[in-house]
Design a protein around this motif. Structure first.
Motif, PDB file in Angstrom:
ATOM      1  N   ILE A   9     -28.900  -0.916   4.129  1.00  0.00           N
ATOM      2  CA  ILE A   9     -28.533   0.570   4.098  1.00  0.00           C
ATOM      3  C   ILE A   9     -29.164   0.989   3.423  1.00  0.00           C
ATOM      4  CG2 ILE A   9     -27.233   2.486   5.185  1.00  0.00           C
ATOM      5  CD1 ILE A   9     -26.243  -0.045   6.338  1.00  0.00           C
ATOM      6  N   VAL A  10     -30.600   1.605   4.331  1.00  0.00           N
ATOM      7  CA  VAL A  10     -31.192   3.058   3.782  1.00  0.00           C
ATOM      8  C   VAL A  10     -30.537   3.859   4.225  1.00  0.00           C
ATOM      9  CG1 VAL A  10     -33.336   3.141   3.846  1.00  0.00           C
ATOM     10  CG2 VAL A  10     -33.183   0.838   3.871  1.00  0.00           C
ATOM     11  N   HIS A  11     -31.017   4.845   2.973  1.00  0.00           N
ATOM     12  CA  HIS A  11     -29.895   6.677   3.616  1.00  0.00           C
ATOM     13  C   HIS A  11     -31.655   7.126   3.906  1.00  0.00           C
ATOM     14  CE1 HIS A  11     -26.514   5.207   1.903  1.00  0.00           C
ATOM     15  NE2 HIS A  11     -25.933   5.447   3.506  1.00  0.00           N
ATOM     16  N   CYS A  12     -31.877   8.066   4.636  1.00  0.00           N
ATOM     17  CA  CYS A  12     -33.192   8.522   4.973  1.00  0.00           C
ATOM     18  C   CYS A  12     -33.239  10.205   5.410  1.00  0.00           C
ATOM     19  CB  CYS A  12     -33.942   7.213   5.352  1.00  0.00           C
ATOM     20  SG  CYS A  12     -34.013   6.866   7.450  1.00  0.00           S
ATOM     21  N   ALA A  13     -34.008  10.743   5.688  1.00  0.00           N
ATOM     22  CA  ALA A  13     -33.790  11.989   6.035  1.00  0.00           C
ATOM     23  C   ALA A  13     -34.267  12.129   7.816  1.00  0.00           C
ATOM     24  CB  ALA A  13     -34.666  13.221   5.663  1.00  0.00           C
ATOM     25  N   ASP A  14     -34.805  11.241   8.186  1.00  0.00           N
ATOM     26  CA  ASP A  14     -35.457  10.487   9.616  1.00  0.00           C
ATOM     27  C   ASP A  14     -35.516   9.128  10.057  1.00  0.00           C
ATOM     28  OD1 ASP A  14     -37.094  10.858  11.721  1.00  0.00           O
ATOM     29  OD2 ASP A  14     -38.451  12.106  11.530  1.00  0.00           O
ATOM     30  N   PRO A  15     -34.398   8.827  10.382  1.00  0.00           N
ATOM     31  CA  PRO A  15     -34.437   7.300  10.259  1.00  0.00           C
ATOM     32  C   PRO A  15     -35.210   6.373  11.367  1.00  0.00           C
ATOM     33  CG  PRO A  15     -31.551   7.976  10.873  1.00  0.00           C
ATOM     34  CD  PRO A  15     -33.393   9.156  10.513  1.00  0.00           C
ATOM     35  N   LEU A  66     -32.082   1.264  -5.872  1.00  0.00           N
ATOM     36  CA  LEU A  66     -32.034  -0.524  -5.325  1.00  0.00           C
ATOM     37  C   LEU A  66     -33.735  -0.522  -4.169  1.00  0.00           C
ATOM     38  CD1 LEU A  66     -30.785  -3.398  -4.294  1.00  0.00           C
ATOM     39  CD2 LEU A  66     -30.018  -1.593  -1.953  1.00  0.00           C
ATOM     40  N   HIS A  67     -34.265  -1.640  -4.698  1.00  0.00           N
ATOM     41  CA  HIS A  67     -35.825  -1.560  -3.836  1.00  0.00           C
ATOM     42  C   HIS A  67     -35.167  -2.659  -3.385  1.00  0.00           C
ATOM     43  CE1 HIS A  67     -37.312  -2.498  -8.018  1.00  0.00           C
ATOM     44  NE2 HIS A  67     -37.954  -3.546  -6.994  1.00  0.00           N
ATOM     45  N   LEU A  68     -36.400  -2.562  -3.006  1.00  0.00           N
ATOM     46  CA  LEU A  68     -37.097  -4.623  -2.106  1.00  0.00           C
ATOM     47  C   LEU A  68     -38.534  -4.762  -2.688  1.00  0.00           C
ATOM     48  CD1 LEU A  68     -36.380  -3.463   1.403  1.00  0.00           C
ATOM     49  CD2 LEU A  68     -34.897  -4.792   0.048  1.00  0.00           C
ATOM     50  N   ASP A  69     -38.424  -6.298  -3.212  1.00  0.00           N
ATOM     51  CA  ASP A  69     -39.714  -7.401  -3.390  1.00  0.00           C
ATOM     52  C   ASP A  69     -40.071  -7.921  -2.804  1.00  0.00           C
ATOM     53  OD1 ASP A  69     -39.174  -5.985  -5.822  1.00  0.00           O
ATOM     54  OD2 ASP A  69     -38.459  -7.462  -6.987  1.00  0.00           O
ATOM     55  N   PHE A  70     -41.279  -7.761  -1.937  1.00  0.00           N
ATOM     56  CA  PHE A  70     -41.674  -8.858  -0.775  1.00  0.00           C
ATOM     57  C   PHE A  70     -43.294  -9.836  -1.868  1.00  0.00           C
ATOM     58  CE2 PHE A  70     -40.936  -4.896   0.504  1.00  0.00           C
ATOM     59  CZ  PHE A  70     -40.033  -5.836   2.056  1.00  0.00           C
ATOM     60  N   ASN A 109     -39.157   6.021  -1.197  1.00  0.00           N
ATOM     61  CA  ASN A 109     -38.101   4.145  -1.473  1.00  0.00           C
ATOM     62  C   ASN A 109     -39.248   3.471  -2.101  1.00  0.00           C
ATOM     63  OD1 ASN A 109     -35.574   5.398  -0.405  1.00  0.00           O
ATOM     64  ND2 ASN A 109     -36.664   5.389   1.848  1.00  0.00           N
ATOM     65  N   GLU A 110     -38.748   3.211  -3.239  1.00  0.00           N
ATOM     66  CA  GLU A 110     -39.858   1.981  -3.461  1.00  0.00           C
ATOM     67  C   GLU A 110     -39.935   0.864  -3.469  1.00  0.00           C
ATOM     68  OE1 GLU A 110     -38.070   4.486  -5.831  1.00  0.00           O
ATOM     69  OE2 GLU A 110     -39.658   5.822  -7.058  1.00  0.00           O
ATOM     70  N   PHE A 111     -40.634   0.141  -3.293  1.00  0.00           N
ATOM     71  CA  PHE A 111     -40.763  -1.441  -3.334  1.00  0.00           C
ATOM     72  C   PHE A 111     -42.259  -2.146  -3.869  1.00  0.00           C
ATOM     73  CE2 PHE A 111     -42.812   0.203   0.072  1.00  0.00           C
ATOM     74  CZ  PHE A 111     -44.384  -0.267   0.645  1.00  0.00           C
ATOM     75  N   CYS A 112     -41.537  -3.247  -4.640  1.00  0.00           N
ATOM     76  CA  CYS A 112     -42.155  -4.059  -5.485  1.00  0.00           C
ATOM     77  C   CYS A 112     -43.328  -5.027  -3.955  1.00  0.00           C
ATOM     78  CB  CYS A 112     -41.838  -4.615  -6.269  1.00  0.00           C
ATOM     79  SG  CYS A 112     -41.265  -3.696  -7.302  1.00  0.00           S
ATOM     80  N   ILE A 113     -44.700  -4.977  -4.254  1.00  0.00           N
ATOM     81  CA  ILE A 113     -45.317  -6.302  -4.013  1.00  0.00           C
ATOM     82  C   ILE A 113     -46.086  -7.049  -4.476  1.00  0.00           C
ATOM     83  CG2 ILE A 113     -47.459  -6.906  -2.396  1.00  0.00           C
ATOM     84  CD1 ILE A 113     -45.781  -5.563  -0.860  1.00  0.00           C
ATOM     85  N   LEU A 114     -45.039  -8.467  -5.013  1.00  0.00           N
ATOM     86  CA  LEU A 114     -45.372  -9.133  -6.466  1.00  0.00           C
ATOM     87  C   LEU A 114     -46.914 -10.067  -6.131  1.00  0.00           C
ATOM     88  CD1 LEU A 114     -41.992 -10.383  -5.589  1.00  0.00           C
ATOM     89  CD2 LEU A 114     -42.778  -8.741  -7.179  1.00  0.00           C
ATOM     90  N   GLY A 115     -46.943 -10.429  -7.604  1.00  0.00           N
ATOM     91  CA  GLY A 115     -48.095 -11.406  -7.481  1.00  0.00           C
ATOM     92  C   GLY A 115     -47.626 -13.097  -7.194  1.00  0.00           C
ATOM     93  N   GLN A 116     -48.548 -13.862  -7.539  1.00  0.00           N
ATOM     94  CA  GLN A 116     -48.616 -15.382  -7.114  1.00  0.00           C
ATOM     95  C   GLN A 116     -47.082 -15.645  -7.970  1.00  0.00           C
ATOM     96  OE1 GLN A 116     -52.087 -16.868  -7.395  1.00  0.00           O
ATOM     97  NE2 GLN A 116     -51.447 -18.699  -6.072  1.00  0.00           N
TER      98      GLN A 116
END
Length: 118
Positions: A9-15, A66-70, A109-116
């Motif tokens: 669930i991501v709480h936000c101002a404009d879903p 909480l943030h997502l990692d990709f 909302n922060e999220f990470c782009i992981l390296g190799q």
């Protein structure tokens, strides 16, 4: 007892706006859209998904709890694509030597782009 992870669930101002941004960023599909909720998944019957829910009140003022990692095939290309799509670089204290890049979506909302993978 068995638990199945269904969604984040991501709480936000404009879903709708934020959910559509993430749907395009991830190449996911919209499975539900109302004024107060916008849900996306990798495919209609594939979970987990992301559910953007309207949250009234104060804007975000600190690091996300909480943030997502990709993990992409090509980190530099993916960072460039997401920045062109509207993400921005964020400094949360990571070093210049970090193997990941921290970005934020249009609502911060922060999220990470992981390296190799090592």
């Amino acid at each position: 007892m068995t638990l199945q992870w269904e969604q984040v669930i991501v709480h936000c101002a404009d879903p709708a706006a934020l959910g559509q941004w993430w749907a395009e960023a991830l190449g996911w599909v919209v499975v539900q859209s109302t004024e107060d909720e916008f849900e996306i998944r990798p495919a209609p019957d594939v979970m987990p998904g992301l559910d953007f829910v309207r949250m009234e009140g104060e804007a975000k003022k600190s690091k996300s709890p909480l943030h997502l990692d990709f993990r992409p095939d090509d980190q530099a290309a993916e960072v460039a694509r997401l920045v062109a799509h509207g993400a921005r670089h964020v400094d949360i204290g990571q070093s210049d030597q970090s193997s990941w890049v921290v970005l934020a979506d249009p609502e911060g909302n922060e999220f990470c782009i992981l390296g190799q993978r090592r």
